[in-house]
Design an enzyme around this catalytic site. Structure first.
Site, PDB file in Angstrom:
ATOM      1  N   CYS A   3     -11.831   8.664  12.875  1.00 50.53           N
ATOM      2  CA  CYS A   3     -11.556   7.570  11.964  1.00 50.53           C
ATOM      3  C   CYS A   3     -10.502   8.250  11.014  1.00 50.53           C
ATOM      4  CB  CYS A   3     -12.821   7.096  11.499  1.00 50.53           C
ATOM      5  SG  CYS A   3     -12.650   6.084   9.890  1.00 50.53           S
ATOM      6  N   ASP A  29      -2.360   2.263  -0.909  1.00 55.41           N
ATOM      7  CA  ASP A  29      -2.212   1.784   0.565  1.00 55.41           C
ATOM      8  C   ASP A  29      -0.977   2.576   0.980  1.00 55.41           C
ATOM      9  OD1 ASP A  29      -3.403  -0.701   2.351  1.00 55.41           O
ATOM     10  OD2 ASP A  29      -1.296  -0.092   2.755  1.00 55.41           O
ATOM     11  N   HIS A  45     -19.172   6.611   6.675  1.00 56.02           N
ATOM     12  CA  HIS A  45     -18.517   5.659   7.606  1.00 56.02           C
ATOM     13  C   HIS A  45     -19.437   4.347   7.969  1.00 56.02           C
ATOM     14  CE1 HIS A  45     -15.771   4.455  10.940  1.00 56.02           C
ATOM     15  NE2 HIS A  45     -16.815   3.626  11.428  1.00 56.02           N
ATOM     16  N   ASN A  85     -10.911  -7.121   4.374  1.00 53.43           N
ATOM     17  CA  ASN A  85     -10.793  -7.838   5.948  1.00 53.43           C
ATOM     18  C   ASN A  85     -11.944  -7.491   6.947  1.00 53.43           C
ATOM     19  OD1 ASN A  85      -8.648  -9.152   4.919  1.00 53.43           O
ATOM     20  ND2 ASN A  85      -7.394  -7.476   5.499  1.00 53.43           N
ATOM     21  N   GLY A  91      -7.741  -9.824  10.275  1.00 55.73           N
ATOM     22  CA  GLY A  91      -6.693  -8.825  10.050  1.00 55.73           C
ATOM     23  C   GLY A  91      -7.192  -7.544   9.753  1.00 55.73           C
ATOM     24  N   THR A  93      -7.496  -3.910  10.578  1.00 55.20           N
ATOM     25  CA  THR A  93      -6.705  -2.939  11.283  1.00 55.20           C
ATOM     26  C   THR A  93      -7.406  -1.531  11.459  1.00 55.20           C
ATOM     27  OG1 THR A  93      -5.132  -2.390   9.736  1.00 55.20           O
ATOM     28  CG2 THR A  93      -4.729  -4.005  11.250  1.00 55.20           C
ATOM     29  N   HIS A  98     -13.319  -1.205   3.790  1.00 59.20           N
ATOM     30  CA  HIS A  98     -12.407  -0.714   2.566  1.00 59.20           C
ATOM     31  C   HIS A  98     -12.137  -2.007   2.023  1.00 59.20           C
ATOM     32  CE1 HIS A  98      -9.891  -1.618   6.360  1.00 59.20           C
ATOM     33  NE2 HIS A  98      -9.085  -2.261   5.504  1.00 59.20           N
ATOM     34  N   HIS A 100      -9.374  -3.721  -0.713  1.00 62.72           N
ATOM     35  CA  HIS A 100      -7.896  -3.836  -1.095  1.00 62.72           C
ATOM     36  C   HIS A 100      -8.119  -4.231  -2.684  1.00 62.72           C
ATOM     37  CE1 HIS A 100      -5.844  -3.777   2.977  1.00 62.72           C
ATOM     38  NE2 HIS A 100      -7.040  -4.469   3.240  1.00 62.72           N
TER      39      HIS A 100
HETATM   40  P1  DGP Z   1      -6.788  -3.741   7.002  1.00 62.50           P
HETATM   41  O1  DGP Z   1      -6.019  -4.836   7.304  1.00 62.50           O
HETATM   42  O2  DGP Z   1      -7.699  -4.681   6.102  1.00 62.50           O
HETATM   43  O3  DGP Z   1      -7.839  -2.996   8.003  1.00 62.50           O
HETATM   44  O4  DGP Z   1      -6.069  -2.858   6.119  1.00 62.50           O
HETATM   45  C1  DGP Z   1      -5.726  -1.576   6.515  1.00 62.50           C
HETATM   46  C2  DGP Z   1      -5.008  -0.759   5.322  1.00 62.50           C
HETATM   47  O5  DGP Z   1      -4.953   0.374   5.549  1.00 62.50           O
HETATM   48  C3  DGP Z   1      -3.513  -1.453   5.595  1.00 62.50           C
HETATM   49  O6  DGP Z   1      -3.031  -2.085   4.482  1.00 62.50           O
HETATM   50  C4  DGP Z   1      -2.608  -0.025   5.780  1.00 62.50           C
HETATM   51  C5  DGP Z   1      -3.626   0.972   4.872  1.00 62.50           C
HETATM   52  N1  DGP Z   1      -3.548   2.352   5.906  1.00 62.50           N
HETATM   53  C6  DGP Z   1      -3.770   2.486   7.448  1.00 62.50           C
HETATM   54  N2  DGP Z   1      -3.796   3.855   7.636  1.00 62.50           N
HETATM   55  C7  DGP Z   1      -3.445   4.504   6.427  1.00 62.50           C
HETATM   56  C8  DGP Z   1      -3.100   5.829   6.292  1.00 62.50           C
HETATM   57  O7  DGP Z   1      -3.427   6.833   6.983  1.00 62.50           O
HETATM   58  N3  DGP Z   1      -3.118   5.974   4.778  1.00 62.50           N
HETATM   59  C9  DGP Z   1      -2.987   5.122   3.860  1.00 62.50           C
HETATM   60  N4  DGP Z   1      -2.763   5.446   2.525  1.00 62.50           N
HETATM   61  N5  DGP Z   1      -3.303   3.776   4.164  1.00 62.50           N
HETATM   62  C10 DGP Z   1      -3.386   3.448   5.349  1.00 62.50           C
END
Ligand code: DGP
Length: 112
Positions: A3, A29, A45, A85, A91, A93, A98, A100
């Site tokens: 993860c 982000d 986690h 999300n 959405g 991912t 987390h 935002h």
């Molecule tokens: P979500 O779509 O809600 O699952 O947002 C995941 C967010 O995580 C997306 O906006 C990009 C961010 N993200 C993914 N991988 C990394 C990473 O390795 N480092 C950082 N700083 N952000 C990440």
């Protein structure tokens, strides 16, 4: 478990943490959608909010404190948005809970 957010929380990747408390960290982000776009995560986690349990009561409070402190730190005095999300239709991912924290510009509603 592989993860990426657990690795960030464990400081394995060198990602700059902009906030840390006992159970929570926050970082920028990687793909910002606003001038301020910070992710606030539990160190432990949890895939999403669907996995919270009574033992997480103080965790959710701690996340609230993180939001408040980060909003002050980044001077989001005109307002901000907090989004989580949950699941593919929303959405999500990264399968590690987390939030935002978005601010620094006018935010439209409803979101896409
Ligand atoms: P979500 O779509 O809600 O699952 O947002 C995941 C967010 O995580 C997306 O906006 C990009 C961010 N993200 C993914 N991988 C990394 C990473 O390795 N480092 C950082 N700083 N952000 C990440």
């Amino acid at each position: 478990m592989d993860c990426i957010f657990c690795k960030i929380a464990n400081k394995e990747l060198g990602t700059e943490l902009v906030y840390e408390s006992g159970s929570v960290v926050a970082f920028h982000d990687i793909n910002p959608q606003a001038p301020v776009h910070i992710l606030i995560i539990p160190k432990r986690h949890l895939a999403d909010l669907g996995e919270i349990s009574p033992e997480d009561e103080s965790l959710l409070y701690e996340i609230g404190v993180a939001v408040k402190e980060l909003a002050a730190k980044y001077q989001l005095k005109d307002g901000y948005r907090l989004v989580t999300n949950c699941g593919p239709a929303a959405g999500q991912t990264v399968q590690h809970l987390h939030f935002h924290l978005l601010g620094g510009r006018e935010l439209g509603w409803p979101p896409g």
